[in-house]
Every structure is written in structure tokens, then in C-alpha cells.
Design a protein around this motif. Structure first.
Motif, mmCIF file in Angstrom:
data_model
loop_
_atom_site.group_PDB
_atom_site.id
_atom_site.type_symbol
_atom_site.label_atom_id
_atom_site.label_comp_id
_atom_site.label_asym_id
_atom_site.label_seq_id
_atom_site.Cartn_x
_atom_site.Cartn_y
_atom_site.Cartn_z
ATOM 1 N N THR A 79 148.602 75.198 94.050
ATOM 2 C CA THR A 79 148.892 74.031 93.219
ATOM 3 C C THR A 79 148.664 74.293 91.740
ATOM 4 O O THR A 79 149.475 73.923 90.889
ATOM 5 N N ASN A 80 147.534 74.936 91.403
ATOM 6 C CA ASN A 80 147.197 75.068 89.976
ATOM 7 C C ASN A 80 147.677 76.360 89.320
ATOM 8 O O ASN A 80 147.688 76.463 88.092
ATOM 9 N N ILE A 81 148.100 77.347 90.102
ATOM 10 C CA ILE A 81 148.500 78.627 89.515
ATOM 11 C C ILE A 81 149.694 78.475 88.578
ATOM 12 O O ILE A 81 149.722 79.042 87.476
ATOM 13 N N SER A 82 150.695 77.699 88.975
ATOM 14 C CA SER A 82 151.878 77.528 88.128
ATOM 15 C C SER A 82 151.524 76.847 86.815
ATOM 16 O O SER A 82 152.090 77.169 85.765
ATOM 17 N N GLN A 83 150.565 75.914 86.857
ATOM 18 C CA GLN A 83 150.127 75.247 85.630
ATOM 19 C C GLN A 83 149.338 76.207 84.748
ATOM 20 O O GLN A 83 149.508 76.223 83.522
ATOM 21 N N LEU A 84 148.501 77.025 85.366
ATOM 22 C CA LEU A 84 147.668 77.956 84.608
ATOM 23 C C LEU A 84 148.500 79.033 83.915
ATOM 24 O O LEU A 84 148.113 79.540 82.865
ATOM 25 N N ARG A 85 149.657 79.374 84.487
ATOM 26 C CA ARG A 85 150.530 80.382 83.868
ATOM 27 C C ARG A 85 151.077 79.913 82.521
ATOM 28 O O ARG A 85 151.562 80.724 81.726
ATOM 29 N N CYS A 86 151.012 78.622 82.265
ATOM 30 C CA CYS A 86 151.493 78.058 81.002
ATOM 31 C C CYS A 86 150.356 77.868 80.002
ATOM 32 O O CYS A 86 150.559 77.280 78.935
ATOM 33 N N MET A 87 149.155 78.324 80.348
ATOM 34 C CA MET A 87 147.984 78.141 79.487
ATOM 35 C C MET A 87 147.518 79.473 78.916
ATOM 36 O O MET A 87 147.723 80.532 79.523
ATOM 37 N N SER A 88 146.864 79.410 77.772
ATOM 38 C CA SER A 88 146.221 80.597 77.207
ATOM 39 C C SER A 88 144.979 80.919 78.032
ATOM 40 O O SER A 88 144.534 80.119 78.863
ATOM 41 N N ILE A 89 144.395 82.086 77.806
ATOM 42 C CA ILE A 89 143.188 82.474 78.534
ATOM 43 C C ILE A 89 142.060 81.485 78.279
ATOM 44 O O ILE A 89 141.335 81.089 79.201
ATOM 45 N N ARG A 90 141.896 81.051 77.056
ATOM 46 C CA ARG A 90 140.844 80.080 76.730
ATOM 47 C C ARG A 90 141.077 78.763 77.464
ATOM 48 O O ARG A 90 140.129 78.149 77.984
ATOM 49 N N GLU A 91 142.312 78.319 77.500
ATOM 50 C CA GLU A 91 142.643 77.075 78.194
ATOM 51 C C GLU A 91 142.421 77.206 79.698
ATOM 52 O O GLU A 91 141.967 76.262 80.353
ATOM 53 N N ARG A 92 142.731 78.362 80.249
ATOM 54 C CA ARG A 92 142.508 78.592 81.673
ATOM 55 C C ARG A 92 141.015 78.539 82.011
ATOM 56 O O ARG A 92 140.623 77.962 83.018
ATOM 57 N N CYS A 93 140.221 79.166 81.171
ATOM 58 C CA CYS A 93 138.774 79.150 81.396
ATOM 59 C C CYS A 93 138.242 77.716 81.401
ATOM 60 O O CYS A 93 137.426 77.354 82.257
ATOM 61 N N LYS A 94 138.720 76.921 80.467
ATOM 62 C CA LYS A 94 138.292 75.520 80.395
ATOM 63 C C LYS A 94 138.720 74.755 81.639
ATOM 64 O O LYS A 94 137.936 73.989 82.220
ATOM 65 N N ALA A 95 139.955 74.964 82.082
ATOM 66 C CA ALA A 95 140.478 74.257 83.247
ATOM 67 C C ALA A 95 139.746 74.649 84.525
ATOM 68 O O ALA A 95 139.557 73.812 85.425
ATOM 69 N N LEU A 96 139.325 75.907 84.612
ATOM 70 C CA LEU A 96 138.656 76.401 85.818
ATOM 71 C C LEU A 96 137.137 76.319 85.715
ATOM 72 O O LEU A 96 136.426 76.728 86.640
ATOM 73 N N LYS A 97 136.652 75.791 84.574
ATOM 74 C CA LYS A 97 135.206 75.645 84.331
ATOM 75 C C LYS A 97 134.484 76.997 84.335
ATOM 76 O O LYS A 97 133.363 77.141 84.832
ATOM 77 N N VAL A 98 135.161 77.995 83.750
ATOM 78 C CA VAL A 98 134.576 79.321 83.586
ATOM 79 C C VAL A 98 134.135 79.478 82.137
ATOM 80 O O VAL A 98 134.965 79.429 81.226
ATOM 81 N N PRO A 99 132.831 79.634 81.870
ATOM 82 C CA PRO A 99 132.376 79.826 80.487
ATOM 83 C C PRO A 99 133.019 81.063 79.867
ATOM 84 O O PRO A 99 133.026 82.133 80.476
ATOM 85 N N LEU A 100 133.575 80.919 78.676
ATOM 86 C CA LEU A 100 134.281 82.021 78.030
ATOM 87 C C LEU A 100 133.382 83.240 77.836
ATOM 88 O O LEU A 100 133.834 84.385 77.967
ATOM 89 N N PHE A 101 132.089 83.004 77.566
ATOM 90 C CA PHE A 101 131.181 84.122 77.323
ATOM 91 C C PHE A 101 130.901 84.933 78.595
ATOM 92 O O PHE A 101 130.376 86.047 78.530
ATOM 93 N N LYS A 102 131.303 84.385 79.754
ATOM 94 C CA LYS A 102 131.114 85.088 81.022
ATOM 95 C C LYS A 102 132.246 86.075 81.323
ATOM 96 O O LYS A 102 132.152 86.877 82.253
#
Length: 214
Positions: free
Chosen positions: A41-64
Motif C-alpha cells: 500500500t505505501n511503497i507506491s506513495q513512498l516512491r514519490c517522496m524524498s529520502i527525508r520525507e520517507r523517513c518522516k512517513a516511516l517514523k525513522v529518525p534521520l540520524f539513524k
């Protein structure tokens, strides 16, 4: 017609069909650390996002990201025997060699992973440059140019992500973006690549000076 001294490739997503492998490894880490998983479901949406936006959407801290990248590369190595080329890309590399066109690989994967993949598929590549920084492709391109004593106009970069396009803009290198990789074309609307590639055969045509693609 333009003639390039080197065709420079990104590895994951461009040459290697590693998407399912990355999804599997990421979801294993997501379950362990409490991040949101990758789903159909979310992969197609994530392909339209930058890496920073993907991290935010997936709740992955950028510093990690550097830590996670190192874990992914280690797990990646274990799965190399199952890794495949994207359709047509092995033939492109073999044809470049047959036509005496030099090619190189620039990647944020590890050099040993790429060398092992090429070895198990009988591909010879003498020029592999790697960096652990996912945001440092422009530095890697500049390192390659300096080491090979090349001008930006003498290479064509082939990649599949927005960060590849941005890195090439910073280094004045022409980029051919491939549509079968990680990022969606929608993500590139404000950062247009020089060439839009839908078929690997178009890469070979560009490299041999037989075709102009816009």
C-alpha cells in the motif's frame, strides 16, 4: 553525436533488482526498532517522496540512517546469491565491454558486495567507487572525475533516484534516469534529468552515440 569516455552506473535499483531484498531487510529492522513497515500500500506513495520525507512517513529518525545502512549492507551480503540483474542490464554491461566502452559503478553499497555480485555473474568491472554516505553522491562523482582525470562532460551517469539527479547537477555531469528503479518520475518534476530511460537498450544507444533521448 556525443561520445563519453565512461558510462557511470548507480548499482541498486539501476543495475541490480534489489528492491524486494531491501524491503525484506528493512521490515526486519522496522519490527525490531518500532518503525512503520513497508507494504504494498505505501511503497507506491513512498516512491514519490524524498529520502527525508520517507523517513518522516516511516517514523525513522534521520540520524539513524548511517547505522541502519551499515546493518542493511551486512545482511545484503548474505542474500547476494539470490540477487538478480534488472531485466536487460547484464546485456547492457556485456555489450559495453564488447564495444570497448568503459564503465564504472558509483554506489552507497559496499565494494565487496558489488564485486561479489559481478563475479558470480561473470561481469568484469575494474572501476567501483563506494561511499557510506547516502547524501554524498556528488563527492563520490568528483572523486571519480579527479582520479580518472576526466571532465564532467566526458562521463554519463545512469541512476534511478532523485539524489542521483541532484548529485549530477552539483557536478555538471549529464544524467540518464531509469524508470525501473526506486524513485517515481513524479519526484523528479522539479529536478529534470537530461535523459529519461524506459528501456536498457536506450542506455547502450546513448553510450554508442546512436540515439538522442529526451
Amino acid at each position: 553525436m556525443k561520445s563519453y569516455k565512461y558510462i557511470v552506473f548507480d548499482f541498486d535499483g539501476t543495475i541490480a533488482d534489489s528492491r524486494n531484498l531491501f524491503i525484506s531487510i528493512y521490515n526486519e529492522l522496522a519490527q525490531k526498532h518500532g518503525y512503520l513497515p513497508l507494504t504494498e500500500t505505501n511503497i507506491s506513495q513512498l516512491r514519490c517522496m524524498s529520502i527525508r520525507e520517507r523517513c518522516k512517513a516511516l517514523k525513522v529518525p534521520l540520524f539513524k540512517i548511517p547505522f541502519l545502512a551499515s546493518v542493511v549492507i551486512k545482511k545484503y551480503k548474505q542474500a547476494l546469491p539470490m540477487l538478480q540483474f534488472n531485466d536487460g542490464m547484464k546485456e547492457v554491461l556485456l555489450s559495453l565491454t564488447e564495444n570497448k566502452v568503459k564503465f564504472a559503478v558509483l554506489s552507497s553499497n559496499s565494494k565487496s558486495n558489488i564485486e561479489q555480485f559481478f563475479k558470480q555473474n561473470d561481469i568484469k568491472c575494474k572501476h567501483i567507487f563506494c561511499s557510506k554516505s547516502i547524501f554524498g553522491k556528488h563527492t563520490l562523482i568528483n572523486k571519480f572525475l579527479k582520479e580518472k582525470d576526466l571532465k564532467p562532460s566526458q562521463i554519463l551517469y545512469v541512476g534511478d533516484e532523485l539524489r542521483d539527479v541532484i548529485a549530477c547537477r552539483k557536478t555538471d555531469v549529464k544524467i540518464a534516469w531509469v524508470s525501473w528503479g526506486y524513485d517515481n518520475a513524479e519526484l523528479l518534476k522539479n529536478n529534470k534529468p537530461d535523459y529519461h530511460i524506459d528501456d536498457p537498450a536506450q542506455i547502450l544507444a546513448l553510450a554508442l552515440g546512436h540515439l538522442v533521448i529526451v
